[in-house]
Design a protein around this motif. Structure first.
Motif, mmCIF file in Angstrom:
data_model
loop_
_atom_site.group_PDB
_atom_site.id
_atom_site.type_symbol
_atom_site.label_atom_id
_atom_site.label_comp_id
_atom_site.label_asym_id
_atom_site.label_seq_id
_atom_site.Cartn_x
_atom_site.Cartn_y
_atom_site.Cartn_z
ATOM 1 N N PHE A 64 0.810 -1.202 0.000
ATOM 2 C CA PHE A 64 0.000 0.000 0.000
ATOM 3 C C PHE A 64 0.849 1.258 0.000
ATOM 4 O O PHE A 64 0.560 2.223 0.690
ATOM 5 C CB PHE A 64 -0.951 -0.033 1.198
ATOM 6 N N LYS A 65 1.939 1.232 -0.762
ATOM 7 C CA LYS A 65 2.730 2.443 -0.928
ATOM 8 C C LYS A 65 1.891 3.517 -1.599
ATOM 9 O O LYS A 65 0.952 3.235 -2.342
ATOM 10 C CB LYS A 65 3.965 2.139 -1.780
ATOM 11 N N ILE A 66 2.255 4.751 -1.376
ATOM 12 C CA ILE A 66 1.511 5.853 -1.981
ATOM 13 C C ILE A 66 1.809 5.934 -3.467
ATOM 14 O O ILE A 66 0.907 5.946 -4.304
ATOM 15 C CB ILE A 66 1.865 7.177 -1.287
ATOM 16 N N ASP A 124 7.677 9.085 0.464
ATOM 17 C CA ASP A 124 7.587 7.830 -0.292
ATOM 18 C C ASP A 124 8.457 7.880 -1.549
ATOM 19 O O ASP A 124 9.100 6.895 -1.921
ATOM 20 C CB ASP A 124 6.130 7.567 -0.667
ATOM 21 N N GLN A 167 -4.336 3.926 -1.810
ATOM 22 C CA GLN A 167 -3.588 3.415 -0.664
ATOM 23 C C GLN A 167 -4.483 3.110 0.527
ATOM 24 O O GLN A 167 -4.320 2.095 1.208
ATOM 25 C CB GLN A 167 -2.515 4.424 -0.237
ATOM 26 N N ARG A 210 -5.891 2.662 7.132
ATOM 27 C CA ARG A 210 -6.558 1.928 6.053
ATOM 28 C C ARG A 210 -7.741 1.112 6.593
ATOM 29 O O ARG A 210 -8.790 1.019 5.946
ATOM 30 C CB ARG A 210 -5.543 1.014 5.358
#
Length: 415
Positions: free
Chosen positions: A181-183, A219, A279, A364
Motif C-alpha cells: 500500500f505504498k503511496i 515515499d 492506498q 486503512r
C-alpha cells in the motif's frame, strides 16, 4: 503534529477492550513501559475511548486506544459502550483483557464474535495471573485457545509477567503487506523525477505542507527517486527547465484543470487524493461511485465525509466547492450533509452518494470499514480526487498511472 512524528494514519491501531476493572489500563502501562493510562480500583475510570500515539519496541509506531468497560451500566454507560464498539472499525489489532479469575463473560464473547465477523486479529489477554493460587495459567490458556481459536496470552500487568510474550503475539498478527500500500513507490523507479504541484493558498497550513504532500515526498525519496515541488503557476516553467522528462506529475485536485493544461499528454498525471484513494481505500468502488453522480435526483441526500477536523475556509473544498461542482454537473437540487473526524454516520442507507476525503489522517482499516459499510447498503462512495477529476472531464487521464484503472473505466463506461 510535529514534522518528525509518524502520522496517526500509518500507525498500527492497537485497541484494548474488556470489562470494567479487568486491567486494561494496567496492561497499557505494562506494554508501553510508562504510566500512559490512569489505573484505579474504581470501576469505570476510563470513559470515552482515549487515543495515544507512541513508539513501542519492538512493535513500532502505534496508536493505543483505551476503551470504556464493555459492561458499563446506566444510560450513560450504554453510550460509552456504543463509543467503544465504534472503535472496532479502526482497530488493526484488538486485545481483549479478561480477569483470569472471572473468566470469559457474555460481553467478552460478543467482542470476540464481532472481530471474527470482521476477520480482524484479536488476542485474548488473561490478566492478573499473579492472583491465582493453585491453577496453572498456561493450562487455562491452552484450554480456552482450543475452544475460542484465537491467540491467548497469560500475563500479570502488575508484575510485568508475560508482557514480552504479549508483544510477540501482537507482532505475529500484524499484517506484513504494508509495502503493498505504498503511496506512489510502486509506480516509479529509482532515478525518476516526480513533480508535485502544491498550491499555497489560504487553506494551506502556515509554514508547512499538508500531510498528503509530506507523505508522498517521503515515499518518493524512499523509492530512490527525486521529488520536485512547485506551485501551479510555475509548473510550465518547471517542466521546461528539466533536462529529463518527469515520470509523473502529482497535483492538488483543486487545480486539476490548470495542471492538466500545462502538463504534456506524454507525461502521466494524477492527484494526491487519488493516490490516497488507492492506498487507504478501494479504487474500484470509488471509480464506480463517480458514475453515480449522473443518477442523482432532486431531493437526494449526499454525505460529504472527512476523516479529520480542521478550520474551514470561506471556499472550503468539502463544504463549498464539491457541493457546487455536483450541483453544476447534475443541475439538481441536492441536499448535502457533512461529517468529520471519528463521527461518520449511523444511517448510511439514507444517502444517494457518499463523497469522502483522501483519508490521510485515517488508517486503512478505518477507511475500508466505511467503504464496506457503504457497499453493504448499496450506497455508492467516491473519493474527493476521483469526483473532482470526473466532473472536470479528467478522470481517464488522472487514472492513467494505474494499470487496472483502464479496465474499470471501460467496464463502467467512463472512458
Amino acid at each position: 503534529m510535529s514534522l518528525n512524528e509518524t502520522p496517526r494514519g500509518v500507525r498500527v491501531h492497537l485497541a484494548l477492550f474488556g470489562k470494567r476493572n479487568a486491567g486494561k489500563s494496567s496492561v497499557i502501562n505494562a506494554i508501553t513501559g510508562q504510566e500512559t493510562a490512569i489505573v484505579s480500583d474504581v470501576k469505570g475510570t476510563t470513559t470515552d475511548p482515549v487515543f495515544k500515539a507512541m513508539e513501542i519496541l519492538p512493535i513500532g509506531p502505534c496508536v493505543i486506544i483505551d476503551t470504556a468497560g464493555i459492561d458499563d451500566v446506566g444510560e450513560l454507560g450504554q453510550l460509552r459502550i456504543q463509543k467503544t464498539l465504534e472503535v472496532l472499525d479502526i482497530t488493526d489489532v484488538a486485545l481483549l483483557i479478561v480477569d483470569v479469575k472471572r473468566g470469559i463473560s457474555e460481553e467478552d464473547s460478543l467482542i470476540i464474535d464481532k472481530f471474527k465477523e470482521k476477520m480482524k486479529p484479536i488476542i485474548l489477554v488473561l490478566n492478573k495471573v499473579d492472583t491465582l493460587e493453585n491453577d496453572d495459567p498456561n493450562k487455562i490458556a491452552t484450554n480456552l485457545q482450543e475452544s475460542l481459536t484465537i491467540p491467548i496470552v497469560a500475563v500479570s500487568a502488575l508484575q510485568h509477567q508475560g508482557i514480552k510474550e504479549l508483544k510477540n503475539a501482537i507482532i505475529s498478527v500484524i499484517s506484513e503487506d504494508e509495502d503493498k500500500f505504498k503511496i506512489v513507490g510502486d509506480l516509479i523507479n529509482p532515478g525518476d523525477f516526480v513533480v508535485l504541484v502544491t498550491p499555497i493558498d489560504k487553506a494551506a497550513p502556515k509554514g508547512r505542507l499538508i500531510l498528503p504532500q509530506q507523505q508522498t515526498i517521503r515515499d518518493i525519496l524512499e523509492s530512490d527517486a527525486m521529488a520536485i515541488v512547485t506551485k501551479e503557476f510555475e509548473l510550465r516553467e518547471t517542466l521546461s527547465n528539466l533536462a529529463k522528462k518527469p515520470k509523473l506529475v502529482i497535483t492538488d485536485s483543486q487545480v486539476f484543470l490548470k495542471v492538466a493544461a500545462d502538463t504534456p499528454k506524454d507525461i502521466l498525471m494524477t492527484s494526491f487524493s487519488i493516490l490516497f484513494a488507492r492506498q487507504k481505500g478501494d479504487l474500484t468502488e470509488f471509480i464506480k461511485g463517480a458514475k453515480a453522480i449522473e443518477r442523482l435526483k432532486d431531493g437526494d441526500k449526499v454525505l460529504i465525509a472527512e476523516g479529520c477536523t480542521h478550520h474551514r475556509q470561506a471556499d472550503d473544498i468539502g463544504k463549498v466547492k464539491i457541493p457546487r461542482w455536483i450541483r453544476q454537473r447534475t443541475g439538481k437540487q441536492i441536499e448535502f450533509e457533512f461529517s468529520a473526524g471519528a463521527t461518520f454516520t449511523d444511517d448510511i442507507k439514507k444517502y444517494a452518494l457518499i463523497v469522502h476525503c483522501g483519508a490521510c489522517m485515517m488508517n486503512r482499516t478505518g477507511m475500508l470499514s466505511r467503504v464496506e459499510g457503504a457497499k453493504y447498503h448499496n450506497v455508492p462512495i467516491v473519493n474527493y480526487g476521483i469526483l473532482i477529476a470526473y466532473v472536470q472531464g479528467l478522470l481517464p487521464r488522472a487514472l492513467e498511472p494505474f494499470p487496472l484503472a483502464k479496465m474499470i473505466l471501460e467496464e463502467e463506461d467512463l472512458c
